[in-house]
Design a protein around this motif. Structure first.
Motif, PDB file in Angstrom:
ATOM      1  N   UNK A  16       0.792  -1.300   0.061  1.00 57.67           N
ATOM      2  CA  UNK A  16      -0.116   0.130  -0.080  1.00 57.67           C
ATOM      3  C   UNK A  16       0.851   1.127   0.046  1.00 57.67           C
ATOM      4  N   UNK A  17       0.376   2.456  -0.340  1.00 57.36           N
ATOM      5  CA  UNK A  17       0.939   3.576  -0.611  1.00 57.36           C
ATOM      6  C   UNK A  17       1.465   3.855   1.086  1.00 57.36           C
ATOM      7  N   UNK A  18       3.033   4.401   1.278  1.00 58.04           N
ATOM      8  CA  UNK A  18       3.431   4.397   2.576  1.00 58.04           C
ATOM      9  C   UNK A  18       3.042   6.000   3.035  1.00 58.04           C
ATOM     10  N   UNK A  19       2.864   5.806   4.309  1.00 54.67           N
ATOM     11  CA  UNK A  19       2.483   6.915   5.385  1.00 54.67           C
ATOM     12  C   UNK A  19       3.508   7.004   6.625  1.00 54.67           C
ATOM     13  N   UNK A  42      -5.832   1.399   4.027  1.00 58.38           N
ATOM     14  CA  UNK A  42      -5.653   1.745   2.728  1.00 58.38           C
ATOM     15  C   UNK A  42      -4.099   2.194   2.502  1.00 58.38           C
ATOM     16  N   UNK A  43      -3.407   2.224   3.602  1.00 60.51           N
ATOM     17  CA  UNK A  43      -1.918   2.929   3.621  1.00 60.51           C
ATOM     18  C   UNK A  43      -0.965   1.820   4.359  1.00 60.51           C
ATOM     19  N   UNK A  44       0.343   1.885   3.934  1.00 61.22           N
ATOM     20  CA  UNK A  44       1.323   1.205   4.791  1.00 61.22           C
ATOM     21  C   UNK A  44       1.584   2.210   5.857  1.00 61.22           C
ATOM     22  N   UNK A  45       1.136   2.090   7.230  1.00 58.87           N
ATOM     23  CA  UNK A  45       1.337   3.125   7.787  1.00 58.87           C
ATOM     24  C   UNK A  45       2.650   2.775   9.048  1.00 58.87           C
ATOM     25  N   UNK A  46       3.674   3.784   8.879  1.00 55.51           N
ATOM     26  CA  UNK A  46       4.901   3.805   9.861  1.00 55.51           C
ATOM     27  C   UNK A  46       4.874   4.762  10.798  1.00 55.51           C
ATOM     28  N   UNK A  83      11.439   2.410   1.493  1.00 54.10           N
ATOM     29  CA  UNK A  83      10.435   3.234   1.039  1.00 54.10           C
ATOM     30  C   UNK A  83      11.105   4.577   0.683  1.00 54.10           C
ATOM     31  N   UNK A  84      10.853   5.009  -0.772  1.00 50.41           N
ATOM     32  CA  UNK A  84      11.296   5.943  -1.338  1.00 50.41           C
ATOM     33  C   UNK A  84      10.602   7.213  -1.226  1.00 50.41           C
ATOM     34  N   UNK A  85       9.438   7.195  -1.693  1.00 48.16           N
ATOM     35  CA  UNK A  85       8.526   8.418  -1.389  1.00 48.16           C
ATOM     36  C   UNK A  85       7.313   7.798  -0.676  1.00 48.16           C
ATOM     37  N   UNK A  86       6.934   9.016   0.463  1.00 46.49           N
ATOM     38  CA  UNK A  86       5.991   8.652   1.171  1.00 46.49           C
ATOM     39  C   UNK A  86       5.105   9.849   1.567  1.00 46.49           C
ATOM     40  N   UNK A 250      -6.460  10.790   0.390  1.00 47.26           N
ATOM     41  CA  UNK A 250      -7.211  10.003  -0.816  1.00 47.26           C
ATOM     42  C   UNK A 250      -8.154  10.894  -1.497  1.00 47.26           C
ATOM     43  N   UNK A 251      -8.137  12.105  -1.195  1.00 47.57           N
ATOM     44  CA  UNK A 251      -9.049  13.054  -2.060  1.00 47.57           C
ATOM     45  C   UNK A 251     -10.262  12.917  -1.465  1.00 47.57           C
ATOM     46  N   UNK A 252     -11.345  14.150  -1.605  1.00 50.37           N
ATOM     47  CA  UNK A 252     -12.630  14.017  -1.156  1.00 50.37           C
ATOM     48  C   UNK A 252     -13.306  13.108  -1.741  1.00 50.37           C
TER      49      UNK A 252
END
Length: 379
Positions: A16-19, A42-46, A83-86, A250-252
């Motif tokens: 999932x997209x990292x956060x 919905x996210x890879x939370x760290x 993780x490159x971009x987060x 995630x956007x409105x």
């Protein structure tokens, strides 16, 4: 500095997209306990601990440390995790780390959220005095006033007070040094990543004016002020923080009702609303938000493709009333009569001939009605 990494907790799918979530001074990653698990769907939370806080080693930081030093530790953690971009969100000192990353390492961020924080924490005198006193007297005198600094009257989180009590005095003092030296006010206009500012209306440490100053300077940023919240908003008003972060990340939410009307037609939606009762109201809202506002609006599949999938699923389960409705919807979504027939023929192979036979009968009736209606309209 040592080669050790910040203590952290990872939650959510690795794909999932990292956060990354940053804490406030005196707390641990437990600050995010009521928010992070929900975001991890919905996210890879760290979420990580400051040096000398929670499980992070105190020797990761020393006297005269800067927010840039803390940001470097966060980047080292991200690198170690591949993780490159987060996306990044942080509270107070953790928020300052986010601002530093946005200014100095925008290539690493997809977005930044700054909660109950500031671009400048005063002239530094008070922080240097706090650092001096902590080095000489320890932490306990600060713990006694933590509730008043962190929360509105009558609210407390014992776990966070315990984290404060157990923080390493030298590391805590070094974090104070970092706050004393921090000032990015003249660089805010350079921030180009999507930026959310969240203020607690009753925050005495970083009042809403601090977040407004950032919002006014960062192009295209969004400011949210939370009533009833003090300095540690994720712990005090987690649902409000979660709503703000989800919209930011995630956007409105799309207009489910508008999409529902486009696909099913005004007549059907009007009839459904006319039949709505207090008993069915929450279900209708669920359908509008979830099915139409999230699934049908996902651009991964076209509406034509979604119609094909929907027809197949309805045939498989024998939902003929819904099938009739979605045959009409398929026509609105651009499927020809021949394409609808091809979809139903495909269902004969995988859903069974009897199911497809009933589906063809339903579809033929609907398409005949549609064609007859068009004919009358032309006449």
């Amino acid at each position: 500095m040592t080669g050790k990494l910040l203590n952290h907790l990872a939650e959510g799918p690795a794909s999932a997209p990292p956060l990354l979530l940053g804490p406030s001074l005196g707390t641990s990653y437990a600050l995010w306990d009521a928010v992070a698990p929900e975001l991890s769907a919905a996210h890879r939370v760290v979420r990580w601990d400051l040096p000398g806080h929670g499980g992070s080693a105190p020797e990761l930081i020393g006297p005269g440390a800067t927010v840039g030093d803390l940001a470097a530790l966060v980047l080292a953690l991200a690198d170690a995790l591949g993780i490159d971009r987060f996306a990044y969100a942080g509270v107070s000192l953790g928020g300052a780390v986010g601002l530093h990353l946005a200014v100095h390492h925008p290539d690493r961020l997809t977005s930044v959220a700054v909660l109950c924080s500031s671009a400048h924490f005063g002239d530094g005198t008070a922080w240097r005095e706090r650092a001096r006193r902590v080095r000489h007297e320890g932490i306990q005198w600060l713990v006694e006033s933590a509730d008043a600094r962190w929360f509105t009257p009558g609210f407390s989180v014992p776990r966070l007070l315990q984290d404060h009590r157990e923080a390493d005095p030298e590391a805590y003092a070094a974090c104070c040094d970092a706050l004393a030296a921090f000032d990015l006010r003249d660089r805010l206009g350079e921030i180009s990543v999507p930026t959310l500012l969240v203020a607690g209306r009753q925050d005495p440490a970083t009042p809403p004016a601090h977040l407004r100053e950032i919002a006014d300077a960062v192009p295209g940023s969004t400011l949210v002020e939370l009533p009833g919240a003090s300095h540690l908003a994720p712990a005090q008003v987690p649902h409000a923080v979660l709503t703000a972060l989800r919209t930011h990340l995630d956007g409105p939410p799309a207009s489910g009702m508008a999409v529902r009307r486009e696909v099913l037609g005004d007549a059907h939606v009007d009839r459904a609303q006319a039949r709505q009762t207090p008993f069915t109201a929450r279900f209708q809202d669920f359908v509008a938000r979830y099915a139409w506002g999230e699934i049908w609006t996902d651009p991964t599949l076209s509406r034509r493709e979604r119609s094909m999938i929907t027809l197949t699923a309805l045939v498989a389960h024998g939902h003929h009333d819904e099938l009739a409705m979605h045959v009409r919807a398929a026509r609105r979504n651009g499927l020809t009569t021949q394409e609808i027939a091809a979809v139903l023929l495909q269902t004969a192979v995988y859903c069974g001939v009897p199911a497809a036979n009933s589906a063809f009968a339903t579809a033929q009736r609907v398409l005949a009605e549609e064609d007859d209606g068009e004919g009358r309209g032309r006449g």
